[in-house]
Write a protein that holds these residues in place. Structure first.
Motif, short mmCIF file in Angstrom:
data_model
loop_
_atom_site.label_atom_id
_atom_site.label_comp_id
_atom_site.label_asym_id
_atom_site.label_seq_id
_atom_site.Cartn_x
_atom_site.Cartn_y
_atom_site.Cartn_z
N PRO A 2 50.55 37.88 31.88
CA PRO A 2 49.51 36.94 32.27
C PRO A 2 48.50 36.77 31.15
O PRO A 2 48.44 37.58 30.22
CB PRO A 2 48.88 37.59 33.50
N PRO A 3 47.64 35.74 31.22
CA PRO A 3 46.61 35.55 30.20
C PRO A 3 45.79 36.81 30.00
O PRO A 3 45.58 37.60 30.93
CB PRO A 3 45.77 34.40 30.76
N ALA A 4 45.28 36.99 28.74
CA ALA A 4 44.59 38.24 28.40
C ALA A 4 43.42 38.53 29.29
O ALA A 4 43.10 39.67 29.59
CB ALA A 4 44.12 38.17 26.93
N ASP A 5 42.72 37.48 29.77
CA ASP A 5 41.54 37.71 30.60
C ASP A 5 41.88 37.99 32.05
O ASP A 5 41.02 38.32 32.85
CB ASP A 5 40.57 36.53 30.50
N GLN A 6 43.16 37.84 32.43
CA GLN A 6 43.57 38.07 33.81
C GLN A 6 44.48 39.28 33.95
O GLN A 6 44.47 39.94 34.98
CB GLN A 6 44.30 36.82 34.34
N GLY A 7 45.28 39.59 32.89
CA GLY A 7 46.25 40.67 32.99
C GLY A 7 45.68 42.00 33.42
O GLY A 7 46.14 42.60 34.40
N PRO A 8 44.65 42.55 32.72
CA PRO A 8 44.09 43.84 33.12
C PRO A 8 43.56 43.85 34.54
O PRO A 8 43.73 44.83 35.27
CB PRO A 8 42.95 44.04 32.09
N MET A 9 42.93 42.73 34.96
CA MET A 9 42.37 42.67 36.30
C MET A 9 43.47 42.77 37.35
O MET A 9 43.37 43.53 38.32
CB MET A 9 41.56 41.39 36.48
N ILE A 10 44.54 42.00 37.16
CA ILE A 10 45.67 42.02 38.10
C ILE A 10 46.29 43.41 38.12
O ILE A 10 46.59 43.96 39.19
CB ILE A 10 46.72 40.96 37.71
N LEU A 11 46.48 44.00 36.93
CA LEU A 11 47.12 45.30 36.83
C LEU A 11 46.31 46.39 37.53
O LEU A 11 46.84 47.19 38.29
CB LEU A 11 47.31 45.64 35.34
N ILE A 12 45.01 46.41 37.30
CA ILE A 12 44.17 47.45 37.90
C ILE A 12 44.10 47.29 39.41
O ILE A 12 44.13 48.28 40.16
CB ILE A 12 42.78 47.44 37.25
N ARG A 13 43.99 46.06 39.88
CA ARG A 13 43.99 45.85 41.32
C ARG A 13 45.28 46.35 41.94
O ARG A 13 45.28 46.97 43.01
CB ARG A 13 43.80 44.36 41.62
N ARG A 14 46.40 46.07 41.28
CA ARG A 14 47.69 46.52 41.82
C ARG A 14 47.81 48.04 41.79
O ARG A 14 48.34 48.65 42.72
CB ARG A 14 48.83 45.87 41.01
N LEU A 15 47.26 48.65 40.73
CA LEU A 15 47.29 50.12 40.64
C LEU A 15 46.51 50.74 41.79
O LEU A 15 46.94 51.75 42.38
CB LEU A 15 46.69 50.58 39.31
N ARG A 16 45.38 50.16 42.11
CA ARG A 16 44.57 50.70 43.20
C ARG A 16 45.29 50.56 44.54
O ARG A 16 45.21 51.43 45.40
CB ARG A 16 43.22 49.99 43.24
N GLN A 17 45.98 49.47 44.71
CA GLN A 17 46.77 49.29 45.94
C GLN A 17 47.85 50.37 46.04
O GLN A 17 48.07 50.96 47.10
CB GLN A 17 47.41 47.90 45.95
N GLU A 150 44.88 50.41 27.30
CA GLU A 150 43.80 51.40 27.27
C GLU A 150 42.95 51.32 28.54
O GLU A 150 42.53 52.35 29.08
CB GLU A 150 42.92 51.17 26.03
N THR A 151 42.69 50.11 29.00
CA THR A 151 41.93 49.95 30.24
C THR A 151 42.70 50.52 31.42
O THR A 151 42.13 51.20 32.30
CB THR A 151 41.63 48.46 30.48
N THR A 152 44.01 50.29 31.44
CA THR A 152 44.86 50.84 32.50
C THR A 152 44.82 52.37 32.46
O THR A 152 44.78 53.04 33.50
CB THR A 152 46.30 50.35 32.33
N ALA A 153 44.81 52.93 31.24
CA ALA A 153 44.78 54.39 31.10
C ALA A 153 43.50 54.99 31.67
O ALA A 153 43.50 56.12 32.17
CB ALA A 153 44.94 54.77 29.63
N MET A 154 42.39 54.23 31.62
CA MET A 154 41.14 54.72 32.20
C MET A 154 41.29 54.93 33.70
O MET A 154 40.83 55.92 34.27
CB MET A 154 40.00 53.73 31.94
#
Length: 756
Positions: A2-17, A150-154
């Protein structure tokens, strides 16, 4: 992807789920790697967890052979994964297998993958593991992809440190940050305490990582940095922090860092990637900490401690939490942990819940140590790096007998200390049984055992300990806790409560011993190179006679018809005593002339703590009503060694020949003039040292309330006359080790030193 400004957000939300879903820890990790691989368009995603020995174990993978999970182990520093863990920095390669650090593991099946991106999983600067993505096609991953991983690793770091994810680890294994440890320090207030960590300045846990409005987060960060700078400037401008010392150097370092363009640029670059202001500070702090703590240069490691503390301050500003934990709901077994703490801050806490205190600063004679003793809190100071070594809620044992803090102790250590605490409680019960028994030696010598005090909270200890009186009431402590100068009537009210609570027992009020390291925020004080030997105590109050007169009037009013004992601190010349006495006599005359309430009789004593006074003892005792030895300062000045400097703590012994001969000299002068003398320093509170004091002829000592029981037990088991004869001979000779001689005497005579 996904676009750079959306990818981390989608990924982190999915990780929390995923982490909220049911299933075992292993099942959740398997879902996480699949999700990361999918959103980053990677053919491989793997999680390696760092073990206690520094090795790394493959815990979950999407793309590599699943049979390799929990079977592939990389030794410390081995392979690209080991390199990332050691350097705590990302590795981005288009041809991984050509890198010198590459370690081929045939069981994983990774030989077909060329491109490699790995990032450390960091929490509080510690590497918990490594997160890796791989692809068959050779290519360098772009900056946005590195940023996203790196953001995902946090987020992954918080999950690895949680109890749920820890359940996925092998039997009996724990993540590196949960290992037991021991931190050594200096005893501030004796005792044993078992409990759980509460950070005095609570650490902010960053939970919201991605910004909904990046520009708003940039503005919040800029505002937070500006507030931080103003806060530091305000602290540097405070009068009570104006004097020289390490605190000043730390604040100057904070100011440099707060204006450091490199640090600011890193923060602003990170906020531009779409993180919240809090996540930016945590991200930059983690990266810096991981690199700095791996440097061999002690200077840079120490500088990072300053930057780490500055980051904590900035985080608290961002979340609007600039206070301490004193207002929080505390556990019943609170162990406070802090870099530093003032006496007023400790008094803010619910003392029924605080069992122990561990601080990185502060010596045994510091003001927070005095308050800790008054409250009966086991406390350790000079505990290096304690704040960064613990997490809130960690189990901890404070051994304020040996000066050790046991972090995250094993069940066996907890059991051993529980037994030790029970034994100590039984011993205290035995001392409590001696409370109403007079302190009389085996040969019939009566010893006066008094307590030191300085706060209204100390007064109940007078009855609880069975003390003969208050040998030292430090009047400056109430001044230090007040935001404004204490007026005469307020002072009189405090002193009256002390006198009334003491009843028939004597109270010795020491006049203001301010200056040096005891600065009042509302009184101007110029910078001094050697404040302990500067404008302080009687030197200041004689120059500011209005301050001295106000205190004398308050004391006279408080005594009103009773006897009053006043002691003058840091007398260097008998002429200073004469000048101070003239002021007291003048105030007595004025009270009589105007009919003001006044003491029935007043006794004026002098503190002997400046070595120059040792050469003028006969002149002093000829004019003083009594004397008290301030052993803390006297020993410090005799050895020219700052008692709060941890590096000098073991350089001299209070039971050395120079100290004992000086004490014997003072006692001999007091006997020649038939004037009472007591000692009110730390020496009096330790049974062996107290025994030595009786051996040189002292018959009155004053100590912390908790020390009175052990010292009384020693007194009851001692033949004072026999010891004095023995010590007279020792002091005439040049014996090399008085402490060893005293230990042998105690063993021969079965003197109770409270060790069994």
């Amino acid at each position: 992807m996904p676009p750079a400004d959306q990818g981390p957000m989608i990924l982190i939300r999915r990780l929390r789920q995923i982490m909220a879903e049911r299933g075992t820890g292993q099942e959740r990790l398997d879902r996480i790697v699949r999700q990361i691989a999918n959103l980053m368009v990677a053919e491989v995603c793997s999680i390696y967890v760092r073990r206690q020995d520094g090795s790394l174990e493959l815990f979950a993978t999407e793309g590599l052979n699943h049979d390799a999970v929990h079977q592939t182990h990389m030794k410390r520093g081995e392979g690209l994964v080991g390199l990332i863990a050691e350097q705590a920095e990302p590795v981005n390669l288009s041809e991984a297998q050509t890198h010198p650090a590459f370690s081929f593991r045939p069981e994983t099946g990774e030989e077909v993958y060329h491109s490699f991106l790995g990032v450390p999983v960091l929490r509080s600067g510690n590497v918990l593991g490594v997160l890796v993505v791989q692809n068959r096609t050779p290519r360098h991953y772009i900056d946005d992809e590195v940023e996203a991983l790196e953001t995902t690793a946090m987020v992954l770091a918080e999950h690895l440190a949680s109890g749920d994810v820890a359940g996925a680890l092998g039997p009996g294994q724990t993540a590196a940050t949960t290992r037991p440890g021991v931190v050594k320090g200096q005893v501030l207030s004796e005792g044993i305490a078992l409990g759980h960590v509460v950070l005095h300045e609570p650490r902010v846990v960053v939970k919201t990582l991605l910004a909904d409005d990046p520009e708003r987060e940039r503005a919040r960060l800029d505002a937070g940095i500006e507030t931080l700078r103003l806060t530091i400037d305000d602290m540097l401008a405070r009068r009570d922090l104006a004097g020289p010392g390490e605190h000043r150097e730390v604040l100057e370092t904070y100011r440099l860092f707060a204006h450091d363009s490199g640090w600011i640029n890193r923060l602003q670059e990170a906020v531009g990637s779409g993180l919240t202001a809090e996540a930016v500070v945590e991200r930059v702090r983690n990266d810096t900490r991981a690199r700095m703590l791996r440097k061999a240069d002690a200077y840079w490691r120490e500088r990072f401690r300053d930057l780490d503390d500055l980051s904590d301050r900035l985080l608290r500003i961002l979340v609007g939490r600039t206070g301490t934990a004193a207002g929080d709901a505390l556990p019943d077994d609170t162990i406070l942990v802090a870099r530093g703490m003032g006496p007023a801050e400790l008094l803010d806490y619910d003392r029924t819940k605080v069992r122990g205190l561990i601080i990185e600063e502060g010596g045994a004679s510091s003001h927070v140590a005095i308050v800790a003793k008054a409250l009966g809190i086991a406390a350790i100071g000079q505990a290096e790096r304690i704040v960064e070594s613990v997490e809130p809620g960690d189990a901890v044992i404070v051994d304020a007998e040996s000066g050790e803090a046991h972090l995250r102790p094993s069940p066996e250590v907890i059991a051993a200390y529980a037994d030790k605490a029970r034994f100590r409680a039984k011993r205290q019960q035995r001392y409590q049984g001696l409370r109403d028994q007079p302190a009389v030696t085996r040969d019939g010598t009566r010893i006066a055992l008094n307590i030191n005090a300085g706060l209204l909270v100390d007064i109940p200890h007078l009855e609880e300990s069975g003390a003969d009186g208050i040998g030292l009431f430090r009047t400056e402590l109430e001044f230090m806790l007040s935001p404004n100068i204490l007026l005469k009537d307020k002072q009189a009210s405090i002193y009256r409560r002390i006198i009334e609570a003491a009843g028939d027992r004597p109270v010795v009020f020491r006049t203001l011993d301010i200056g040096g390291d005891k600065l009042l925020p509302y009184l101007r004080h110029d910078k001094e190179e050697n404040p302990a030997m500067g404008w302080r105590a009687i030197r200041m109050t004689l120059d500011r006679s209005a301050l001295f007169r106000a205190q004398i009037r308050a004391l006279l009013k408080a005594a009103s018809g009773r006897d009053l004992r006043v002691m003058l601190p840091m007398i260097t010349e008998p002429s200073e005593y004469v000048r101070a006495r003239a002021i007291v006599d003048d105030e007595l005359s004025m009270a009589a002339r105007f009919g003001w309430p006044a003491a029935a009789r007043i006794y004026i004593g002098a503190m002997i703590e400046v070595p120059a006074l040792l050469m003028q003892l006969d002149r002093l005792f000829a004019i003083a009503d009594f004397a008290s030895i301030g052993s803390n300062d006297l020993v410090q000045f005799l050895f020219a060694a700052d008692r709060n400097n941890a590096r000098l703590a073991g350089r001299y012994d209070s039971l050395s020949l120079p100290v004992l001969r000086a004490l014997a000299q003072i006692v001999a002068a007091s006997e020649r003039h038939d004037k009472p003398v007591t000692l009110c320093g730390e020496m009096a509170g330790r049974p062996l040292e107290a025994m030595a004091l009786l051996g040189v002829g002292m018959r009155s000592v004053s100590m912390a309330p908790a020390s009175l029981g052990p010292v009384k037990a020693m007194v009851l088991s001692l033949d004072a006359a026999k010891l004095r004869r023995r010590m007279t001979g020792w002091l005439a000779d040049d014996m090399s080790d008085p402490r060893a001689e005293l230990e042998r005497f105690a063993a021969e005579e079965r003197v109770d030193l409270g060790r069994t």
